[in-house]
Design a protein around this motif. Sequence first.
Motif, short mmCIF file in Angstrom:
data_model
loop_
_atom_site.label_atom_id
_atom_site.label_comp_id
_atom_site.label_asym_id
_atom_site.label_seq_id
_atom_site.Cartn_x
_atom_site.Cartn_y
_atom_site.Cartn_z
N ILE A 6 58.49 50.72 38.71
CA ILE A 6 57.28 50.23 38.06
C ILE A 6 57.34 48.72 37.96
O ILE A 6 58.33 48.16 37.49
CB ILE A 6 57.12 50.85 36.66
CG1 ILE A 6 57.02 52.37 36.78
CG2 ILE A 6 55.91 50.27 35.94
CD1 ILE A 6 57.05 53.11 35.47
N LEU A 7 56.26 48.06 38.40
CA LEU A 7 56.15 46.62 38.29
C LEU A 7 55.36 46.30 37.03
O LEU A 7 54.26 46.80 36.84
CB LEU A 7 55.42 46.04 39.51
CG LEU A 7 55.14 44.54 39.48
CD1 LEU A 7 56.44 43.75 39.48
CD2 LEU A 7 54.26 44.14 40.64
N ARG A 8 55.96 45.48 36.17
CA ARG A 8 55.30 45.03 34.95
C ARG A 8 55.25 43.51 34.97
O ARG A 8 56.30 42.86 34.97
CB ARG A 8 56.05 45.49 33.72
CG ARG A 8 56.04 46.96 33.52
CD ARG A 8 56.73 47.35 32.25
NE ARG A 8 56.82 48.81 32.18
CZ ARG A 8 57.59 49.45 31.36
NH1 ARG A 8 58.35 48.80 30.51
NH2 ARG A 8 57.61 50.76 31.36
N ALA A 9 54.05 42.97 35.01
CA ALA A 9 53.88 41.52 34.99
C ALA A 9 53.04 41.17 33.77
O ALA A 9 52.06 41.86 33.46
CB ALA A 9 53.18 41.05 36.26
N GLU A 10 53.43 40.10 33.08
CA GLU A 10 52.72 39.70 31.88
C GLU A 10 51.24 39.51 32.18
O GLU A 10 50.86 38.86 33.15
CB GLU A 10 53.32 38.40 31.35
CG GLU A 10 52.74 37.98 30.03
CD GLU A 10 53.44 36.76 29.46
OE1 GLU A 10 52.83 36.12 28.59
OE2 GLU A 10 54.56 36.44 29.88
N GLN A 12 49.14 41.71 33.17
CA GLN A 12 48.64 42.60 34.22
C GLN A 12 48.99 44.04 33.85
O GLN A 12 50.01 44.29 33.21
CB GLN A 12 49.28 42.27 35.58
CG GLN A 12 49.00 40.88 36.09
CD GLN A 12 47.53 40.69 36.43
OE1 GLN A 12 46.90 41.56 37.01
NE2 GLN A 12 46.99 39.56 36.05
N PRO A 13 48.15 44.99 34.29
CA PRO A 13 48.54 46.39 34.06
C PRO A 13 49.76 46.74 34.89
O PRO A 13 49.96 46.17 35.97
CB PRO A 13 47.32 47.18 34.53
CG PRO A 13 46.52 46.25 35.37
CD PRO A 13 46.88 44.85 34.97
N GLN A 14 50.59 47.62 34.37
CA GLN A 14 51.77 48.02 35.15
C GLN A 14 51.33 48.88 36.32
O GLN A 14 50.28 49.51 36.29
CB GLN A 14 52.78 48.75 34.28
CG GLN A 14 52.37 50.13 33.83
CD GLN A 14 53.43 50.74 32.93
OE1 GLN A 14 54.15 50.06 32.24
NE2 GLN A 14 53.51 52.05 32.93
N ALA A 15 52.13 48.86 37.38
CA ALA A 15 51.80 49.60 38.59
C ALA A 15 53.06 50.24 39.16
O ALA A 15 54.13 49.63 39.17
CB ALA A 15 51.19 48.66 39.63
N VAL A 16 52.92 51.46 39.63
CA VAL A 16 54.00 52.13 40.34
C VAL A 16 54.00 51.57 41.75
O VAL A 16 53.02 51.68 42.47
CB VAL A 16 53.81 53.67 40.36
CG1 VAL A 16 54.89 54.33 41.20
CG2 VAL A 16 53.82 54.23 38.95
N VAL A 17 55.09 50.92 42.14
CA VAL A 17 55.17 50.29 43.46
C VAL A 17 56.05 51.08 44.43
O VAL A 17 56.14 50.73 45.60
CB VAL A 17 55.65 48.83 43.36
CG1 VAL A 17 54.62 47.98 42.63
CG2 VAL A 17 57.00 48.74 42.68
N ASP A 54 44.66 38.58 43.43
CA ASP A 54 44.33 38.76 42.02
C ASP A 54 45.20 37.91 41.09
O ASP A 54 45.35 38.21 39.93
CB ASP A 54 44.37 40.24 41.63
CG ASP A 54 45.72 40.89 41.89
OD1 ASP A 54 46.58 40.22 42.50
OD2 ASP A 54 45.90 42.04 41.50
N ALA A 55 45.72 36.83 41.61
CA ALA A 55 46.50 35.91 40.77
C ALA A 55 45.55 35.04 39.96
O ALA A 55 44.46 34.69 40.42
CB ALA A 55 47.39 35.02 41.64
N ALA A 56 45.95 34.69 38.75
CA ALA A 56 45.14 33.83 37.91
C ALA A 56 45.08 32.42 38.49
O ALA A 56 46.08 31.92 39.04
CB ALA A 56 45.71 33.79 36.51
N ALA A 57 43.93 31.79 38.36
CA ALA A 57 43.78 30.41 38.87
C ALA A 57 44.56 29.44 37.98
O ALA A 57 44.66 29.63 36.78
CB ALA A 57 42.30 30.05 38.89
N ASP A 58 45.14 28.43 38.61
CA ASP A 58 45.84 27.39 37.84
C ASP A 58 44.83 26.61 37.03
O ASP A 58 43.73 26.36 37.47
CB ASP A 58 46.58 26.43 38.78
CG ASP A 58 47.78 27.09 39.44
OD1 ASP A 58 48.18 26.59 40.50
OD2 ASP A 58 48.32 28.06 38.90
N GLY A 59 45.25 26.20 35.84
CA GLY A 59 44.34 25.32 35.16
C GLY A 59 44.31 25.49 33.74
O GLY A 59 43.71 25.07 32.93
#
Length: 59
Positions: A6-10, A12-17, A54-59
């Motif tokens: 499972i991938l957990r990124a702050e 973001q919803p967790q995903a089974v990879v 789907d990465a957040a834009a810098d700024g």
Amino acid sequence: MKVEVILRAEGQPQAVVGEAEGDTWPEIREALPALLRELAEELAQSMDREEVSDAAADG
């Protein structure tokens, strides 16, 4: 029996990879190295891409 990676990124919803299945722990243990190699290759390929959709834009 199933083991999930499972991938957990702050933020973001967790995903089974990835997942490995087998009837016994030795079968799962035998499948894990190939699963982890496959995930590592996918990660390495994604790092070669300039953009992540789907990465957040810098700024």
